[in-house]
Design a protein around this motif. Structure first.
Motif, mmCIF file in Angstrom:
data_model
loop_
_atom_site.group_PDB
_atom_site.id
_atom_site.type_symbol
_atom_site.label_atom_id
_atom_site.label_comp_id
_atom_site.label_asym_id
_atom_site.label_seq_id
_atom_site.Cartn_x
_atom_site.Cartn_y
_atom_site.Cartn_z
ATOM 1 N N ARG A 267 0.855 -1.197 0.000
ATOM 2 C CA ARG A 267 0.000 0.000 0.000
ATOM 3 C C ARG A 267 0.886 1.239 0.000
ATOM 4 N NH1 ARG A 267 -3.219 -1.203 5.254
ATOM 5 N NH2 ARG A 267 -2.073 -3.151 5.290
ATOM 6 N N ALA A 268 0.295 2.353 -0.445
ATOM 7 C CA ALA A 268 1.044 3.605 -0.529
ATOM 8 C C ALA A 268 0.089 4.770 -0.343
ATOM 9 C CB ALA A 268 1.763 3.708 -1.878
ATOM 10 N N VAL A 269 0.657 5.904 0.023
ATOM 11 C CA VAL A 269 -0.095 7.154 0.133
ATOM 12 C C VAL A 269 0.236 7.998 -1.091
ATOM 13 C CG1 VAL A 269 -0.418 9.281 1.443
ATOM 14 C CG2 VAL A 269 -0.129 7.111 2.651
ATOM 15 N N GLU A 270 -0.817 8.503 -1.765
ATOM 16 C CA GLU A 270 -0.605 9.327 -2.962
ATOM 17 C C GLU A 270 -0.500 10.792 -2.568
ATOM 18 O OE1 GLU A 270 -2.458 10.032 -7.457
ATOM 19 O OE2 GLU A 270 -3.534 8.790 -5.983
ATOM 20 N N LEU A 271 0.583 11.438 -3.012
ATOM 21 C CA LEU A 271 0.782 12.856 -2.753
ATOM 22 C C LEU A 271 -0.008 13.683 -3.760
ATOM 23 C CD1 LEU A 271 4.647 12.853 -2.084
ATOM 24 C CD2 LEU A 271 2.774 12.719 -0.431
ATOM 25 N N PRO A 272 -0.223 14.987 -3.466
ATOM 26 C CA PRO A 272 -0.986 15.838 -4.403
ATOM 27 C C PRO A 272 -0.431 15.863 -5.812
ATOM 28 C CG PRO A 272 -0.732 16.942 -2.284
ATOM 29 C CD PRO A 272 0.112 15.698 -2.217
ATOM 30 N N ASP A 273 0.902 15.666 -5.961
ATOM 31 C CA ASP A 273 1.487 15.701 -7.304
ATOM 32 C C ASP A 273 1.442 14.347 -7.995
ATOM 33 O OD1 ASP A 273 3.366 14.256 -5.921
ATOM 34 O OD2 ASP A 273 4.994 15.716 -6.147
ATOM 35 N N GLY A 274 0.800 13.363 -7.366
ATOM 36 C CA GLY A 274 0.648 12.058 -7.994
ATOM 37 C C GLY A 274 1.681 11.032 -7.594
ATOM 38 N N ARG A 275 2.741 11.445 -6.902
ATOM 39 C CA ARG A 275 3.751 10.490 -6.465
ATOM 40 C C ARG A 275 3.185 9.579 -5.382
ATOM 41 N NH1 ARG A 275 8.574 13.582 -4.243
ATOM 42 N NH2 ARG A 275 6.938 15.103 -3.741
ATOM 43 N N LEU A 276 3.685 8.338 -5.344
ATOM 44 C CA LEU A 276 3.244 7.357 -4.363
ATOM 45 C C LEU A 276 4.356 7.091 -3.359
ATOM 46 C CD1 LEU A 276 1.462 4.808 -6.733
ATOM 47 C CD2 LEU A 276 0.377 6.497 -5.246
ATOM 48 N N VAL A 277 4.009 7.158 -2.092
ATOM 49 C CA VAL A 277 4.969 6.867 -1.020
ATOM 50 C C VAL A 277 4.584 5.533 -0.392
ATOM 51 C CG1 VAL A 277 5.968 7.644 1.151
ATOM 52 C CG2 VAL A 277 5.245 9.326 -0.568
ATOM 53 N N PRO A 278 5.326 4.446 -0.668
ATOM 54 C CA PRO A 278 4.999 3.133 -0.109
ATOM 55 C C PRO A 278 5.061 3.139 1.417
ATOM 56 C CG PRO A 278 6.561 2.937 -1.919
ATOM 57 C CD PRO A 278 6.494 4.391 -1.564
ATOM 58 N N ILE A 279 4.093 2.485 2.048
ATOM 59 C CA ILE A 279 4.028 2.356 3.503
ATOM 60 C C ILE A 279 3.884 0.875 3.834
ATOM 61 C CG2 ILE A 279 2.793 2.977 5.609
ATOM 62 C CD1 ILE A 279 4.017 5.383 4.299
ATOM 63 N N THR A 280 4.766 0.346 4.676
ATOM 64 C CA THR A 280 4.709 -1.067 5.039
ATOM 65 C C THR A 280 3.865 -1.258 6.294
ATOM 66 O OG1 THR A 280 6.668 -0.983 6.470
ATOM 67 C CG2 THR A 280 7.028 -1.354 4.100
ATOM 68 N N ASP A 281 3.449 -2.512 6.516
ATOM 69 C CA ASP A 281 2.691 -2.831 7.729
ATOM 70 C C ASP A 281 3.532 -2.555 8.971
ATOM 71 O OD1 ASP A 281 0.523 -3.618 6.235
ATOM 72 O OD2 ASP A 281 1.030 -5.747 6.282
ATOM 73 N N GLU A 282 4.821 -2.831 8.903
ATOM 74 C CA GLU A 282 5.702 -2.588 10.038
ATOM 75 C C GLU A 282 5.757 -1.098 10.368
ATOM 76 O OE1 GLU A 282 6.481 -4.395 7.395
ATOM 77 O OE2 GLU A 282 6.371 -6.394 8.321
ATOM 78 N N GLU A 283 5.782 -0.249 9.332
ATOM 79 C CA GLU A 283 5.816 1.202 9.572
ATOM 80 C C GLU A 283 4.506 1.681 10.187
ATOM 81 O OE1 GLU A 283 8.884 2.653 6.046
ATOM 82 O OE2 GLU A 283 6.793 2.228 5.563
#
Length: 265
Positions: free
Chosen positions: A71-87
């Motif tokens: 899974r990832a969080v989408e930034l306003p500019d469209g970039r995706l920041v991956p987020i792990t379950d551990e994080e």
């Protein structure tokens, strides 16, 4: 003989009161929903529609195994920041494993429209049994519910602690800005004193329902089975008549009261 599957713990932590009294608990889902299951098909030819997990970067139609999907969080500019379950587990959120009781209010002050998911809170360990029973009885005796915050399913939620049959229920609430106001949906049409009298009489006649005896029975699921069976053999399911508003409200109220009284004799 079928047995119910064991209740799966969905959250483990502690309820605290001003940081002093600590009650370890674990949460399990308190409800389950029975629905007819549909498959997606192409409306033009009835062909089954399949959804494939593919990677936009690779640009191929090769399906990605479920264990490789993150899974990832989408930034306003469209970039995706991956987020792990551990994080997510390491999020610096005080309510991640602690539900601090903010205070108590009469249960009648909670608008039912705010209620969301329900979970049974069970004592987590022998040391929790005594404070658990004490809190359950105190809530039942005072008619109050506890208000707390809890991080559940990747969201911080407002929740109430309330007693039910000797068990504490933690029920999440919608935030105030998640509840929409009705606006002008309700009409302001006048009515007569006799109409109000008959309406109250009808409510009185219909008072008293054994909620535990009510089951889905021949509801949506049965109607869906009828539809599927009819389409399988190429026949039609007869439509039920649609109730129509009475032309004369007063006469309809009087007839409803009389019909209710006859049905209970």
């Amino acid at each position: 003989m079928e047995t119910e599957p064991p209740m799966r713990t969905v959250w483990r932590g502690a309820v605290t009161f001003v940081g002093m009294v600590v009650l370890p608990i674990r949460l399990v889902s308190a409800t389950e929903t029975h629905r007819g299951r549909f498959r997606e098909v192409h409306s033009r030819d009835g062909g089954r529609i399949r959804h494939k997990r593919v990677c936009e970067v690779e640009g191929t139609q090769e399906e990605i195994p479920h264990e490789d999907v993150g899974r990832a969080v989408e930034l306003p500019d469209g970039r995706l920041v991956p987020i792990t379950d551990e994080e997510l587990e390491r999020l610096p959120l005080p309510t991640r494993h602690v539900a601090e009781v903010l205070g108590f209010v009469p249960g009648s002050e909670i608008d039912p429209i705010s209620y969301d998911g329900a979970y049974y809170a069970a004592p987590d360990g022998p040391a929790a049994d005594r404070p658990y029973v004490l809190l359950t009885e105190a809530l039942a005796g005072t008619g109050c519910v506890g208000i707390c915050k809890i991080a559940l399913r990747q969201r911080e939620r407002l929740a109430v602690l309330r007693p039910r049959r000797g068990v504490i229920v933690l029920q999440t609430l919608l935030w105030a800005d998640e509840v929409r106001e009705p606006g002008d949906l309700g009409p302001s049409t006048p009515f007569t004193d006799r109409e109000m009298e008959l309406a109250e009489m009808l409510l009185s006649e219909l008072t008293g329902i054994e909620m535990q005896q009510l089951k889905e029975g021949y509801g949506y699921g049965h109607a869906l089975e009828q539809l599927v069976a009819a389409k399988t053999v190429g026949s039609e399911v007869p439509e039920l008549p649609t109730p129509q508003p009475a032309a004369e409200l007063l006469a309809a109220l009087e007839e409803s009261v009389q019909a209710t009284r006859r049905s209970r004799k």
